[in-house]
Design a protein around this motif. Sequence first.
Motif, PDB file in Angstrom:
ATOM      1  N   GLU A  69      39.175  -5.523  34.331  1.00 12.67           N
ATOM      2  CA  GLU A  69      37.256  -4.831  33.245  1.00 12.67           C
ATOM      3  C   GLU A  69      36.016  -5.519  34.303  1.00 12.67           C
ATOM      4  OE1 GLU A  69      35.347  -5.828  29.105  1.00 12.67           O
ATOM      5  OE2 GLU A  69      37.415  -6.094  29.046  1.00 12.67           O
ATOM      6  N   LYS A  70      36.995  -6.613  34.648  1.00 12.16           N
ATOM      7  CA  LYS A  70      35.627  -7.880  35.194  1.00 12.16           C
ATOM      8  C   LYS A  70      34.712  -7.009  36.286  1.00 12.16           C
ATOM      9  CE  LYS A  70      34.199 -11.857  37.236  1.00 12.16           C
ATOM     10  NZ  LYS A  70      34.912 -13.461  37.743  1.00 12.16           N
ATOM     11  N   HIS A  71      36.209  -6.839  37.117  1.00 13.34           N
ATOM     12  CA  HIS A  71      35.521  -5.272  37.719  1.00 13.34           C
ATOM     13  C   HIS A  71      34.749  -3.814  37.753  1.00 13.34           C
ATOM     14  CE1 HIS A  71      37.545  -3.290  42.441  1.00 13.34           C
ATOM     15  NE2 HIS A  71      36.372  -3.569  42.399  1.00 13.34           N
ATOM     16  N   LEU A  72      34.879  -3.976  36.868  1.00 11.97           N
ATOM     17  CA  LEU A  72      34.684  -2.483  36.479  1.00 11.97           C
ATOM     18  C   LEU A  72      32.855  -2.867  35.832  1.00 11.97           C
ATOM     19  CD1 LEU A  72      34.278   0.315  35.500  1.00 11.97           C
ATOM     20  CD2 LEU A  72      34.767  -0.376  33.104  1.00 11.97           C
ATOM     21  N   ASN A  73      32.905  -4.110  35.321  1.00  7.07           N
ATOM     22  CA  ASN A  73      31.363  -4.329  35.391  1.00  7.07           C
ATOM     23  C   ASN A  73      30.654  -4.610  36.345  1.00  7.07           C
ATOM     24  OD1 ASN A  73      31.802  -3.951  32.371  1.00  7.07           O
ATOM     25  ND2 ASN A  73      32.748  -6.281  31.885  1.00  7.07           N
ATOM     26  N   GLU A  74      31.587  -5.518  37.376  1.00  2.42           N
ATOM     27  CA  GLU A  74      30.605  -5.712  38.623  1.00  2.42           C
ATOM     28  C   GLU A  74      30.401  -4.542  39.460  1.00  2.42           C
ATOM     29  OE1 GLU A  74      33.106  -7.843  40.884  1.00  2.42           O
ATOM     30  OE2 GLU A  74      32.673  -9.973  39.580  1.00  2.42           O
ATOM     31  N   VAL A  75      31.149  -3.599  39.500  1.00  3.04           N
ATOM     32  CA  VAL A  75      30.451  -2.034  40.197  1.00  3.04           C
ATOM     33  C   VAL A  75      29.159  -1.095  39.268  1.00  3.04           C
ATOM     34  CG1 VAL A  75      31.705  -0.053  40.271  1.00  3.04           C
ATOM     35  CG2 VAL A  75      33.142  -1.597  41.035  1.00  3.04           C
ATOM     36  N   GLU A 134      32.301  10.655  48.814  1.00  3.79           N
ATOM     37  CA  GLU A 134      31.552  10.888  50.062  1.00  3.79           C
ATOM     38  C   GLU A 134      30.289  11.122  50.366  1.00  3.79           C
ATOM     39  OE1 GLU A 134      33.063  11.074  54.614  1.00  3.79           O
ATOM     40  OE2 GLU A 134      34.532  10.962  53.122  1.00  3.79           O
ATOM     41  N   GLU A 135      30.475  12.385  49.258  1.00  2.00           N
ATOM     42  CA  GLU A 135      28.707  12.918  49.741  1.00  2.00           C
ATOM     43  C   GLU A 135      28.206  12.828  48.788  1.00  2.00           C
ATOM     44  OE1 GLU A 135      30.707  17.342  49.332  1.00  2.00           O
ATOM     45  OE2 GLU A 135      31.915  16.659  51.025  1.00  2.00           O
ATOM     46  N   THR A 136      28.067  12.055  47.539  1.00  2.00           N
ATOM     47  CA  THR A 136      26.792  11.648  46.721  1.00  2.00           C
ATOM     48  C   THR A 136      26.443  10.569  46.671  1.00  2.00           C
ATOM     49  OG1 THR A 136      28.599  11.272  44.254  1.00  2.00           O
ATOM     50  CG2 THR A 136      27.925  13.720  45.240  1.00  2.00           C
ATOM     51  N   ASP A 137      25.349   9.849  46.192  1.00  2.00           N
ATOM     52  CA  ASP A 137      24.818   9.336  46.141  1.00  2.00           C
ATOM     53  C   ASP A 137      25.305   7.691  44.775  1.00  2.00           C
ATOM     54  OD1 ASP A 137      23.222   9.634  47.847  1.00  2.00           O
ATOM     55  OD2 ASP A 137      21.940  10.307  46.744  1.00  2.00           O
ATOM     56  N   ALA A 138      26.286   8.552  44.014  1.00  2.00           N
ATOM     57  CA  ALA A 138      26.888   7.725  43.323  1.00  2.00           C
ATOM     58  C   ALA A 138      28.320   6.751  43.384  1.00  2.00           C
ATOM     59  CB  ALA A 138      27.856   8.852  42.192  1.00  2.00           C
ATOM     60  N   ALA A 139      28.130   5.456  43.644  1.00  2.00           N
ATOM     61  CA  ALA A 139      29.774   5.206  43.358  1.00  2.00           C
ATOM     62  C   ALA A 139      30.920   6.049  42.649  1.00  2.00           C
ATOM     63  CB  ALA A 139      29.610   3.936  43.360  1.00  2.00           C
ATOM     64  N   VAL A 140      31.745   5.722  43.068  1.00  2.00           N
ATOM     65  CA  VAL A 140      33.546   6.541  41.915  1.00  2.00           C
ATOM     66  C   VAL A 140      34.041   5.444  42.303  1.00  2.00           C
ATOM     67  CG1 VAL A 140      34.711   8.455  42.463  1.00  2.00           C
ATOM     68  CG2 VAL A 140      32.643   8.918  43.638  1.00  2.00           C
ATOM     69  N   ALA A 141      34.641   5.118  41.195  1.00  2.00           N
ATOM     70  CA  ALA A 141      35.702   4.132  40.941  1.00  2.00           C
ATOM     71  C   ALA A 141      37.165   4.809  40.364  1.00  2.00           C
ATOM     72  CB  ALA A 141      34.758   3.296  39.759  1.00  2.00           C
ATOM     73  N   LYS A 142      37.632   4.198  39.925  1.00  2.00           N
ATOM     74  CA  LYS A 142      39.379   5.268  39.699  1.00  2.00           C
ATOM     75  C   LYS A 142      39.954   3.769  38.607  1.00  2.00           C
ATOM     76  CE  LYS A 142      41.812   7.639  42.022  1.00  2.00           C
ATOM     77  NZ  LYS A 142      41.617   8.639  41.603  1.00  2.00           N
ATOM     78  N   VAL A 143      40.807   3.788  37.515  1.00  2.00           N
ATOM     79  CA  VAL A 143      40.864   3.119  36.376  1.00  2.00           C
ATOM     80  C   VAL A 143      42.196   4.158  36.269  1.00  2.00           C
ATOM     81  CG1 VAL A 143      40.598   1.844  34.478  1.00  2.00           C
ATOM     82  CG2 VAL A 143      38.553   2.505  35.676  1.00  2.00           C
TER      83      VAL A 143
END
Length: 144
Positions: A49-55, A86-95
């Motif tokens: 959870e802490k890591h997700l909040n940071e991202v 790779e192609e967008t300006d969004a950060a992509v996160a996996k849980v």
Amino acid sequence: MTDPLEDERERIREQKRQELQQRLENGGELGDNAIASETPSDPIVIEGEKHLNEVVGEHDVVLVDCYADWCGPCQMLEPTIEALAEETDAAVAKVDVDAHQRLAQQLGARGVPTLVLYADGEPVERMVGVQDQGTLEGLIEQHS
């Protein structure tokens, strides 16, 4: 024996490298004073959870993929997730919902895959099931 998913990821990475190289050589979208995007070109594996909040706090737009290794639809979505990173300006996160059950519950992941789009630190969209790349790119663009 080669992995078809890995081959597709490599093809996408190479295409993106060539596009960026052309932009830099032609003085295109990246001007002299522009700062290259700081969003990672690979999905960020969330460790809690802490890591997700940071991202989410670090990036304007974050697409969170709640997945499970055993989930067939999640595996089908994986190349799309890789391409979006790779192609967008969004950060992509996996849980990983199996490794982080409480976090998955907090994200509202009652089924997998569940995708949650954050904009400016707040969840703005939630989708369950496989989504096509164009739909996800449109949502990211809408909230960028």
